[in-house]
Design an enzyme around this catalytic site. Sequence first.
Site, PDB file in Angstrom:
ATOM      1  N   ARG A 111       0.866  -1.191   0.000  1.00  0.00           N
ATOM      2  CA  ARG A 111       0.000   0.000   0.000  1.00  0.00           C
ATOM      3  C   ARG A 111       0.904   1.242   0.000  1.00  0.00           C
ATOM      4  O   ARG A 111       1.914   1.258   0.706  1.00  0.00           O
ATOM      5  CB  ARG A 111      -0.933   0.031   1.230  1.00  0.00           C
ATOM      6  N   ASP A 259      -2.443   9.224   7.911  1.00  0.00           N
ATOM      7  CA  ASP A 259      -1.617   8.180   7.289  1.00  0.00           C
ATOM      8  C   ASP A 259      -0.253   8.706   6.891  1.00  0.00           C
ATOM      9  O   ASP A 259       0.707   7.956   6.791  1.00  0.00           O
ATOM     10  CB  ASP A 259      -2.327   7.599   6.061  1.00  0.00           C
TER      11      ASP A 259
HETATM   12  O1  MRU Z   1      -7.567   2.372   4.564  1.00  0.00           O
HETATM   13  P1  MRU Z   1      -7.321   2.333   6.039  1.00  0.00           P
HETATM   14  O2  MRU Z   1      -8.428   1.703   6.807  1.00  0.00           O
HETATM   15  O3  MRU Z   1      -5.977   1.708   6.355  1.00  0.00           O
HETATM   16  O4  MRU Z   1      -7.231   3.856   6.469  1.00  0.00           O
HETATM   17  C1  MRU Z   1      -6.896   4.157   7.796  1.00  0.00           C
HETATM   18  C2  MRU Z   1      -6.993   5.589   8.133  1.00  0.00           C
HETATM   19  O5  MRU Z   1      -7.212   6.428   7.300  1.00  0.00           O
HETATM   20  C3  MRU Z   1      -6.714   5.957   9.555  1.00  0.00           C
HETATM   21  O6  MRU Z   1      -7.449   7.079   9.920  1.00  0.00           O
HETATM   22  C4  MRU Z   1      -5.230   6.268   9.713  1.00  0.00           C
HETATM   23  O7  MRU Z   1      -4.445   5.203   9.253  1.00  0.00           O
HETATM   24  C5  MRU Z   1      -4.865   6.579  11.107  1.00  0.00           C
HETATM   25  S1  MRU Z   1      -4.878   5.133  12.107  1.00  0.00           S
HETATM   26  C6  MRU Z   1      -4.349   5.495  13.657  1.00  0.00           C
END
Ligand code: MRU
Length: 374
Positions: A111, A259
């Site tokens: 990812r 992220d």
């Molecule tokens: O696609 P995801 O479910 O991995 O996205 C996660 C998020 O956007 C969260 O808000 C982010 O990773 C922060 S987690 C502490």
Amino acid sequence: MERRLTPVHRGGQGSSIMTTKTPAFKTLEWTGRSLRLLDQTLLPGRTRYITIRNEEELWDAIKRLVVRGAPAIGVAAGWGVYLGTRRRKPSSLAELKAVAGEVADYLATSRPTAVNLFWALEECRRAINGLGESESVRVGLQCLHDTALFIQRDDERRCAAIARHGAPLPKGAKGVLTHCSAGAPATAGVGTAVGVILRAASTRRLTVYVDETRPLLQGARLTAWELKNAGVDYRLITDSMAASAMQRGLVQAIVTGADRIAANGDSANKIGTMPLAICAKHFGIPFHIAAPISTIDFSLKSGEAIPIEERADEEVTGFGGTSTAPKGTRTFNPAFDVVSAKLISAIITEKGVVRAPYRKNLSALRPKTGGGNK
Ligand code: MRU
């Protein structure tokens, strides 16, 4: 393997003040031989753990969001480097270093947006490449094992500190809104944004407005599940209801995770975060990001450079195997958006609360030594 969870509190919606405790479930667990992951694609309906024995299984688990959330992906990746390197049985330290590098390169393709993945892989590379040539393969494998364990424990500590620093922030707020799942399922600890909210809720009465978070419903499936188990009062809303909740005065603070945070404070988070920040500005509501320093990418000047993952059409054209759009419909499906630093009231880190000017104030947090987020 199915396992029933014991909720921390069974108060359910509307229960009163409670204390923050270690989550009753483990998002990831090292068993001594393999990595056990809570399969987040099945929650809240089914609680199933899957066993990860090698880097390919982990790559697939990251891609399919079995393990998701920036810090949790990073922690899992640390174990993935160890598992993948051990499996190939290198016969010398030089070979082990090369293999570990290959496994890290491979996991890096799972990812693109959460920088914690690249940060953790860099930590593994740095640790193993720091070993002298005379060391044995056994020492090399132990080094990768210990690095993975350190990344996991370190994330637990960072989450606890973020919760501590952030809890006073939704000052006087009765209603707090959050997006996606930035709680225990997204980390090795108590979470980031949800950790802050749970800690705040341990001292006073709060209602949490939970965005369901289309298209994959991390808010409805994971955050609502977590808050219900913790006995915190919450209301589930569709993403399009957030502005109305703000307009009606139900929300006095917003806290989300991130992220990847660029050096100037621009922050990428789950798609749908940017409109929240824009609405918050319009209604005069503070918008906070909670994230560990491992989520800051000091190499990127601004959010424009953050790579945004695009995901499959099927995530938008249906849900849970049921189609909700005409066959053959094409989509625009970015998994994240970027909130301009101008819209962010504060970034809550494990070292404290950072405010504008972000470029200057974040750079003070830059690790002196360390890997991917240098
Ligand atoms: O696609 P995801 O479910 O991995 O996205 C996660 C998020 O956007 C969260 O808000 C982010 O990773 C922060 S987690 C502490």
